[in-house]
Design an enzyme around this catalytic site. Sequence first.
Site, short mmCIF file in Angstrom:
data_model
loop_
_atom_site.label_atom_id
_atom_site.label_comp_id
_atom_site.label_asym_id
_atom_site.label_seq_id
_atom_site.Cartn_x
_atom_site.Cartn_y
_atom_site.Cartn_z
N ARG A 87 2.11 5.08 -11.00
CA ARG A 87 1.49 5.40 -12.28
C ARG A 87 0.62 6.64 -12.13
NH1 ARG A 87 -2.30 2.34 -13.41
NH2 ARG A 87 -2.20 0.80 -11.73
N TYR A 226 9.53 6.53 -13.38
CA TYR A 226 9.09 5.47 -12.46
C TYR A 226 8.21 4.43 -13.13
CZ TYR A 226 7.73 3.32 -8.06
OH TYR A 226 7.56 2.44 -7.05
N GLY A 228 5.56 1.83 -14.37
CA GLY A 228 4.73 1.73 -15.55
C GLY A 228 4.66 3.00 -16.37
N LYS A 235 2.85 -1.86 -18.75
CA LYS A 235 1.42 -1.58 -18.94
C LYS A 235 1.15 -0.90 -20.28
CE LYS A 235 0.65 -2.82 -14.60
NZ LYS A 235 0.16 -4.15 -14.24
N HIS A 255 -4.54 -8.41 -18.04
CA HIS A 255 -3.90 -8.15 -16.76
C HIS A 255 -4.08 -9.40 -15.88
CE1 HIS A 255 -3.67 -5.34 -13.00
NE2 HIS A 255 -2.48 -5.75 -13.36
N SER A 277 -5.59 -4.60 -7.79
CA SER A 277 -4.55 -4.47 -6.78
C SER A 277 -5.08 -4.84 -5.40
CB SER A 277 -4.01 -3.04 -6.76
OG SER A 277 -5.04 -2.13 -6.40
N CYS A 279 -5.41 -7.71 -4.00
CA CYS A 279 -6.30 -8.87 -3.96
C CYS A 279 -5.54 -10.20 -3.98
CB CYS A 279 -7.28 -8.82 -5.12
SG CYS A 279 -8.49 -7.48 -5.01
N THR A 282 -0.14 -11.82 -6.72
CA THR A 282 1.17 -12.46 -6.72
C THR A 282 1.18 -13.68 -5.80
OG1 THR A 282 2.23 -10.35 -7.23
CG2 THR A 282 3.63 -12.07 -6.36
N ASP A 304 1.59 -11.14 -13.64
CA ASP A 304 0.96 -9.84 -13.88
C ASP A 304 0.24 -9.74 -15.22
OD1 ASP A 304 0.33 -7.19 -13.08
OD2 ASP A 304 1.96 -6.41 -14.32
N ASN A 397 3.61 2.10 -2.39
CA ASN A 397 3.78 1.55 -3.73
C ASN A 397 5.24 1.20 -4.01
OD1 ASN A 397 2.57 0.77 -6.26
ND2 ASN A 397 3.52 2.56 -7.21
N ALA A 398 6.04 0.99 -2.95
CA ALA A 398 7.43 0.59 -3.13
C ALA A 398 7.51 -0.71 -3.93
CB ALA A 398 8.11 0.43 -1.77
N ARG A 399 8.56 -0.85 -4.73
CA ARG A 399 8.62 -1.93 -5.71
C ARG A 399 9.94 -2.70 -5.65
NH1 ARG A 399 3.96 -2.91 -9.06
NH2 ARG A 399 2.57 -1.17 -8.57
N ARG A 430 -11.80 -7.82 -4.15
CA ARG A 430 -11.81 -7.77 -2.69
C ARG A 430 -13.20 -7.31 -2.25
NH1 ARG A 430 -8.32 -6.68 1.93
NH2 ARG A 430 -6.52 -7.19 0.62
N GLY A 524 -2.04 -20.13 1.31
CA GLY A 524 -1.94 -21.48 0.76
C GLY A 524 -3.24 -22.24 0.75
#
Length: 615
Positions: A87, A226, A228, A235, A255, A277, A279, A282, A304, A397-399, A430, A524
Site C-alpha cells: 500500500r 497490487y 489494497g 481497504k 479493521h 500489523s 501483532c 491472523t 481482517d 509484504n509477500a501475500r 505490540r 495457542g
Amino acid sequence: MNQPESLRSLATSVGAPASVRHARLLGWVREIAALAKPDRIVWCDGSDAEYEKLCALMVSSGTLLPLDPVKRPGSFLARSDPSDVARVEDRTFICSEREEDAGPTNNWQSPAQMRATLDRLFDGAMRGRTLYVVPFSMGPIGSPIAHIGVEITDSPYVVVSMRTMTRMGERVYEVLGSNGAFVPCVHSVGAPLAPGASDVSWPCNPAKYIVHFPDTREIWSYGSGYGGNALLGKKCFALRIASVMGRDEGWLAEHMLILGVTTPQGEKFHVAAAFPSACGKTNFAMLIPPAALGGWKVTTIGEDIAWIKPQADGRFHAINPEAGFFGVAPGTSWESNPNAMRTLERNVIFTNVALTDDGDVWWEGMTKVPPAHLLDWQGRDWTPADGKAGRKAAHPNARFTVSAAQCPSIDAQWEDPAGVSVDAFVFGGRRSDTAPLIVESRTWEEGVYMAATMGSEMTAAAAGTIGEVRRDPFAMLPFCGYHVADYFRHWLAIGRRAARPPRIFTVNWFRKDDDGRFVWPGFGENMRVLQWIVGRCKGTANAVETPLGFAPAYDDVDWSGLEFGPDRFEAVSSVDRDEWARELASHDDFFSRVGADRPTELISERHALASRLGL
C-alpha cells in the site's frame, strides 16, 4: 447522459448482458470507457470458467506462474514490479469537500483539483487493454449489513483476486435491480499499450494515486496493480468509504477480526478484535486452543475487517464483508498458524514469495531451515548465504489470496446474512513494556479511550524507527475515511445508544523480560486470555481492579498444562507508574495532533486515569 436514452440502447453501447438493468451503472461504464479508451469491455460473471480463462491468460503473459499441481494444486505465483509491492499511504487521499473533514491523519486534496488530475491520468489509460466490469458484494449477497460495489479495472490479476476476496458475479446485478445503490470503483494500472507493443508481466506506473471521494462514495486508483491499492473492495471500500457510511448511517466499519469461541458446555460467544500489523491478528483469528484446556473451540468468521451494525435486540451484529484472505505470508508457519497453512494447501494466488526448485513456495519463517536453493521474489537465485547477508527470499509484504471457505476453522455462521452478535471488543498492540497482558475497561468511555490511544512498536516491516511506539487508534490510523476526532465521537455515541454494547478489553502478548525475551508464550496459549474474556462476558470470571481497569489475578486464569508461575504472570501484568507517566505524555502528544476538537469525554478519561495512577 445528456438526453433520455432507452435502457436497451445504453446497454448495447457498452456490451452489457441482459441482466444489467441499472441505467446509472450503464451510463457510468460508458463514461469511464470514453475516458480511458480500452480496446474492449468485458462484463464479468464470476464463474469458474471465467476465472480459469483469466488465469490461463495471465500464465501466457507471464503474470502468473503455475505451481506444482500435486504439491500446490490450482495455485499460482505472481511477481510484482519491485516498485509495486505494498500500500502507498503517502499517495492515498481523502478528497472530502472540506479539508477539515479529512482530519490530521489523512492526505487531503480538493475534489475539483483531484478530479482534474484523474481526468488527465485516465485519458487513454486503458488503450490497448480490456476494461473489465467487476460487480461485487461486500458481505453475503442480500444481507442487510452488506453493501454493493462495482469495480472497473484493466487488470486481470485484480479480477481474479476480487473473485476470491468478494462475492463477485451476476447475482450482484439482481440485488442492484434498476436503481440500487453501489459504490463506483475505478482502477487502472496506468500502462496503455500502443498498437503492436509488447506488454510486461506486471504493468504499473511510477505515478500512483489511491483516491477516495467520501461525499459521493467514489474510489479511483491509478498506477498500482497490487493489493489494497488495486483490490478496491478491501481497504478502500470496506474501511475508508464504509467508515464514512457507518458514521452517517449509525454503524461501524472496523479493521477487526471476528472469531467465535465455544465453551465445553456448548455456549458460544463472539469476539471482534483490532490489532495493528505484526501483532498476531491472523493467528488470533485462527487460534487452536491447547489440548490441556479440554473442549474449547475457536472458529473463524473473519481475519481482517468487520462491519458491525446495531440491531433491534440492542446488540451489535457483525459480518466479515470479505470472502477471502489477503494475508501476509512471511512469519506464517505450522508453528504460528497451522490453520492458515492448511488453508493455503490449494487454490491460492501467492504474490512475491520465493519459488522452490520443485515448484512450491517458501517464505521467511515458513520453516526453521530454508531450502538450499530458491528463486527469490524477483526470480533471482537465492541460497541461505544470501539470507545471512540480509537479502530476503520473499518480500516482507509477500501475500496470499485464498478463499475463506478453505479455512479449516471457518465458522458455520460466517456467511449468515444476519451476522453474529458481538460480546466483546479486544484491542491490542505490540509493546515490550507498559501495556499489561489483559485488562477489561470499566465503562464504554474508558474502553474507547484505551482504543483511541492504542500504540504499537515499529517492526522491521513498518516505516519508522524500529521499537518506536506509533499511535494507531483502533488499528484504523491508515483507514479511517474522515476526521479521527469525529471517529472517536462516533464510537462514544454508538455505544451509548446500544442497550447491550460489547465489553471492551485490551491485550498485549509482547511483554519482554530484562534479557529481551518474550515472557508470554503466545500462539495457542492466548486461549487462556480468551477464556477469561468469555468468563467476564458470562459473569463467572473473577477480577481485581487496577488503575487501568479490571484484570485477572493469577488464580483467575486456567493454567492447566502450562508452567507459568506467579512471578512470570506479574511480569506480564504489572502496571508501572513511571512507564505510564511516559505513556500519558505520549497520549498528550497524539491528542495534540488530533486537535482541540477531540471529545471532552476522552479528556475526562485521561485525567481520571492519571488520578488513578497517582500522576
